[in-house]
Design an enzyme around this catalytic site. Structure first.
Site, PDB file in Angstrom:
ATOM      1  N   TYR A   1     -15.916 -39.361 -35.405  1.00  0.00           N
ATOM      2  CA  TYR A   1     -15.082 -40.313 -36.155  1.00  0.00           C
ATOM      3  C   TYR A   1     -15.081 -39.960 -37.640  1.00  0.00           C
ATOM      4  CZ  TYR A   1     -12.960 -44.811 -37.364  1.00  0.00           C
ATOM      5  OH  TYR A   1     -12.118 -45.787 -37.820  1.00  0.00           O
TER       6      TYR A   1
ATOM      7  N   PHE B   1      15.110 -36.686 -47.584  1.00  0.00           N
ATOM      8  CA  PHE B   1      15.271 -36.816 -46.139  1.00  0.00           C
ATOM      9  C   PHE B   1      15.405 -38.297 -45.767  1.00  0.00           C
ATOM     10  CE2 PHE B   1      13.606 -36.991 -41.740  1.00  0.00           C
ATOM     11  CZ  PHE B   1      14.655 -36.317 -41.163  1.00  0.00           C
ATOM     12  N   ASP B   2      15.962 -38.589 -44.585  1.00  0.00           N
ATOM     13  CA  ASP B   2      16.263 -39.996 -44.263  1.00  0.00           C
ATOM     14  C   ASP B   2      15.016 -40.890 -44.178  1.00  0.00           C
ATOM     15  OD1 ASP B   2      15.694 -38.643 -41.905  1.00  0.00           O
ATOM     16  OD2 ASP B   2      17.000 -39.866 -40.667  1.00  0.00           O
TER      17      ASP B   2
ATOM     18  N   ALA C   1       7.826 -30.232 -45.905  1.00  0.00           N
ATOM     19  CA  ALA C   1       7.958 -29.948 -44.474  1.00  0.00           C
ATOM     20  C   ALA C   1       8.253 -28.470 -44.171  1.00  0.00           C
ATOM     21  CB  ALA C   1       9.050 -30.835 -43.865  1.00  0.00           C
TER      22      ALA C   1
ATOM     23  N   LYS D   1       6.745 -29.104 -38.664  1.00  0.00           N
ATOM     24  CA  LYS D   1       7.709 -28.046 -38.979  1.00  0.00           C
ATOM     25  C   LYS D   1       6.947 -26.755 -39.278  1.00  0.00           C
ATOM     26  CE  LYS D   1      10.390 -31.822 -39.681  1.00  0.00           C
ATOM     27  NZ  LYS D   1       9.848 -33.198 -39.647  1.00  0.00           N
TER      28      LYS D   1
ATOM     29  N   HIS E   1      20.670 -44.293 -36.571  1.00  0.00           N
ATOM     30  CA  HIS E   1      21.158 -43.192 -35.732  1.00  0.00           C
ATOM     31  C   HIS E   1      20.301 -42.970 -34.486  1.00  0.00           C
ATOM     32  CE1 HIS E   1      18.253 -41.607 -38.565  1.00  0.00           C
ATOM     33  NE2 HIS E   1      18.027 -40.598 -37.751  1.00  0.00           N
TER      34      HIS E   1
HETATM   35  N1  F0G Z   1      10.830 -34.596 -44.734  1.00  0.00           N
HETATM   36  C1  F0G Z   1      11.721 -33.746 -44.215  1.00  0.00           C
HETATM   37  C2  F0G Z   1      12.428 -32.772 -45.105  1.00  0.00           C
HETATM   38  C3  F0G Z   1      11.995 -33.782 -42.839  1.00  0.00           C
HETATM   39  O1  F0G Z   1      12.893 -32.952 -42.337  1.00  0.00           O
HETATM   40  C4  F0G Z   1      11.298 -34.721 -42.026  1.00  0.00           C
HETATM   41  C5  F0G Z   1      11.553 -34.791 -40.594  1.00  0.00           C
HETATM   42  C6  F0G Z   1      10.358 -35.578 -42.618  1.00  0.00           C
HETATM   43  C7  F0G Z   1      10.152 -35.478 -43.976  1.00  0.00           C
HETATM   44  C8  F0G Z   1       9.601 -36.584 -41.819  1.00  0.00           C
HETATM   45  O2  F0G Z   1       8.634 -35.984 -41.055  1.00  0.00           O
HETATM   46  O3  F0G Z   1       9.317 -36.372 -38.675  1.00  0.00           O
HETATM   47  O4  F0G Z   1       6.985 -35.708 -39.273  1.00  0.00           O
HETATM   48  O5  F0G Z   1       7.801 -37.976 -39.793  1.00  0.00           O
HETATM   49  N2  F0G Z   1      12.523 -34.243 -40.026  1.00  0.00           N
HETATM   50  C9  F0G Z   1      12.771 -34.194 -38.608  1.00  0.00           C
HETATM   51  C10 F0G Z   1      14.034 -33.450 -38.365  1.00  0.00           C
HETATM   52  C11 F0G Z   1      12.702 -35.512 -37.926  1.00  0.00           C
HETATM   53  O6  F0G Z   1      14.529 -33.471 -37.229  1.00  0.00           O
HETATM   54  O7  F0G Z   1      14.559 -32.809 -39.267  1.00  0.00           O
HETATM   55  P1  F0G Z   1       8.166 -36.550 -39.611  1.00  0.00           P
END
Ligand code: F0G
Length: 458
Positions: free
Chosen positions: A72, A124-125, A217, A258, A450
């Site tokens: 842990y 990113f979203d 990422a 990634k 989405h």
């Molecule tokens: N930042 C970037 C640039 C990303 O592309 C993603 C995730 C995240 C942050 C969030 O990371 O998924 O580990 O929580 N992108 C995925 C995609 C979901 O399909 O491009 P995560």
């Protein structure tokens, strides 16, 4: 005769995938409410929905799993990962999290308050979601060239220094918790920033007393583009480039799914001990104790190994050349794709593919559904559905670009699969004039819609 390029690995284990008929796919996509996230993976032949967590681990990563320490507190796996993160990124402090958005959640809990402004490039979203969830605003300062998919610019992820300075000038420093540098820019096409731009952004942020946080990422793919496109870095190793890149920041959030080539995991890297302490509190609340934070020991081991493998030039060259193969096949057939090709994905420009379809009918989604029906290939919409509604007006936000992304999992598909995908897209392109109707929304979630949206054919 020159020897052709070939992959820097061979295959030790395989997974069977199955084709389906067009009739089956038409039925399945209807049952899925025309949302590709609702399909079962065995209804897909080549799955390019995402490159996130879908990569193939190496034999060395699999063997690291056996060495995982599941204690842990204070597990040796934690220290192995800490050492790898320090070696590769230079960040002294780190917190493990279960994935990238969890790293955002933890770090932003310590940094972002209501009314704050967070400038950056093509957030990113989930990053934007975590900012807006805290009633703060993300301001996109990406260069205008990024929004013209036909323009060949080597660093379309770059931040426009004038746009950035306008934001930094017009708000007090305490309202701007950070500038976010996204390497590479997923939303605008997997496009990199140059080292020069990163250096200048960092200098400007410092001048205004603002910290710089990397959304890292795809940091290694960004480093590959710096090496191959920025003359001053041609002779530097990927690891040297990565170290210099991160030297211009105060911290990073990482989706290890990634460029660290693991199926699950993330982390926060930091230089400042005090910020590390503050973030640790949220890590313990949301993720887990600070020496495992949402990851098992074995997964931290595989991640440590993945960080080293993901920053090897031969691996990156194999990967990015495969992405370019898809890009070239489509481009040569006249299919409108974003130029230059990104690091992890090829982006089809839906507005140029289906110029006759109104944007209110979700053009990129319409196209993504057609690609699935045609060949069982799953891409993803990066367009109006992803852009969500404006948090104030609740109207659809029409982003500058309407794209279908084909993201390539790392070390998973062969070049024959890539040729199959290209043929699928080209067939749809040949019958594009017959696609005259898109979708309307039947049901949607208030944020990140989405993933779950249900659509009806018009
Ligand atoms: N930042 C970037 C640039 C990303 O592309 C993603 C995730 C995240 C942050 C969030 O990371 O998924 O580990 O929580 N992108 C995925 C995609 C979901 O399909 O491009 P995560």
């Amino acid at each position: 005769m020159e020897l052709p390029f070939a992959e820097s690995y061979k295959i030790k284990m395989v997974e069977t995938i199955r084709k389906s008929t067009r009739d089956e796919r038409e039925k399945w996509i209807k049952e899925a409410w025309f949302n590709l996230f609702n399909l079962r993976s065995d209804q897909v032949f080549v799955d390019l929905l995402t490159d996130s967590g879908t990569g193939a681990m190496s034999d060395r990563q699999w063997s690291e799993l056996m060495l995982g320490d599941e204690s842990y507190a204070g597990a040796s796996s934690y220290y192995k990962l800490k050492k790898a993160i320090r070696d590769i990124t230079g960040f002294e402090y780190f917190l493990p999290t279960h994935q990238g958005r969890a790293a955002e959640n933890v770090l932003f809990s310590a940094l972002v308050k209501e009314g704050d402004i967070v400038p950056g490039n093509a957030h990113f979203d989930t990053t934007k979601g975590h900012i807006e969830f805290r009633k703060a605003t993300a301001v996109d300062c990406t260069i205008d060239e990024a929004f013209d998919t036909t323009l060949d610019h080597p660093f379309k992820g770059n931040i426009d220094l004038e746009k950035l300075e306008a934001v930094l000038k017009s708000h007090p420093a305490e309202k701007i918790p950070m500038v976010i540098i996204t390497v590479t820019c997923n939303t605008s096409g997997g496009q990199p920033l140059s080292m020069q731009n990163i250096r200048e952004v960092s200098a400007m942020a410092r001048k205004y007393g603002i910290r710089v946080i990397f959304d890292a990422a795809r940091f290694a793919e960004n480093a590959y583009f710096i090496k191959t496109r920025e003359i001053a870095y041609a002779d530097k190793s990927i690891r040297e480039i990565v170290r210099e890149m991160f030297s211009y920041g105060d911290g990073m959030t990482m989706s290890s799914k990634k460029d660290a080539i693991v199926n699950m995991g993330g982390f926060i890297g930091l230089r400042d001990e005090e910020l590390f302490r503050q973030a640790s509190i949220f890590n313990i609340m949301f993720e887990g104790y600070i020496t495992y934070g949402g990851m098992s020991g074995r997964d931290m081991n595989a991640l440590a190994q993945g960080l080293y493998e993901g920053t090897e030039f031969e691996y990156l060259e194999t990967r990015i050349k495969q992405v370019a193969l898809l890009g070239n096949l489509l481009h040569e057939a006249g299919v409108p794709v974003q130029i230059p090709f990104g690091g992890h994905a090829i982006f089809v420009d839906a507005l140029r593919f289906l110029p006759h379809l109104p944007r209110e009918q979700y053009v990129a989604q319409t196209l993504a559904v057609e690609f699935y029906i045609e060949g069982g290939v799953r891409g993803v919409e990066i367009g109006t559905l992803l852009a969500d509604r404006d948090p104030v007006t609740r109207l659809d936000r029409f982003p500058k670009l309407e794209l279908v992304r084909f993201a390539l999992p790392r070390r998973v598909y062969t070049d024959n699969h890539i040729r199959y995908v290209a043929a699928t897209v080209i067939r749809v392109y040949e019958r594009r004039n017959t696609i005259t109707k898109g979708f309307r929304i039947a049901c949607e979630a208030p944020i990140l819609r989405h993933f779950t949206v249900a659509l009806e054919k018009l």
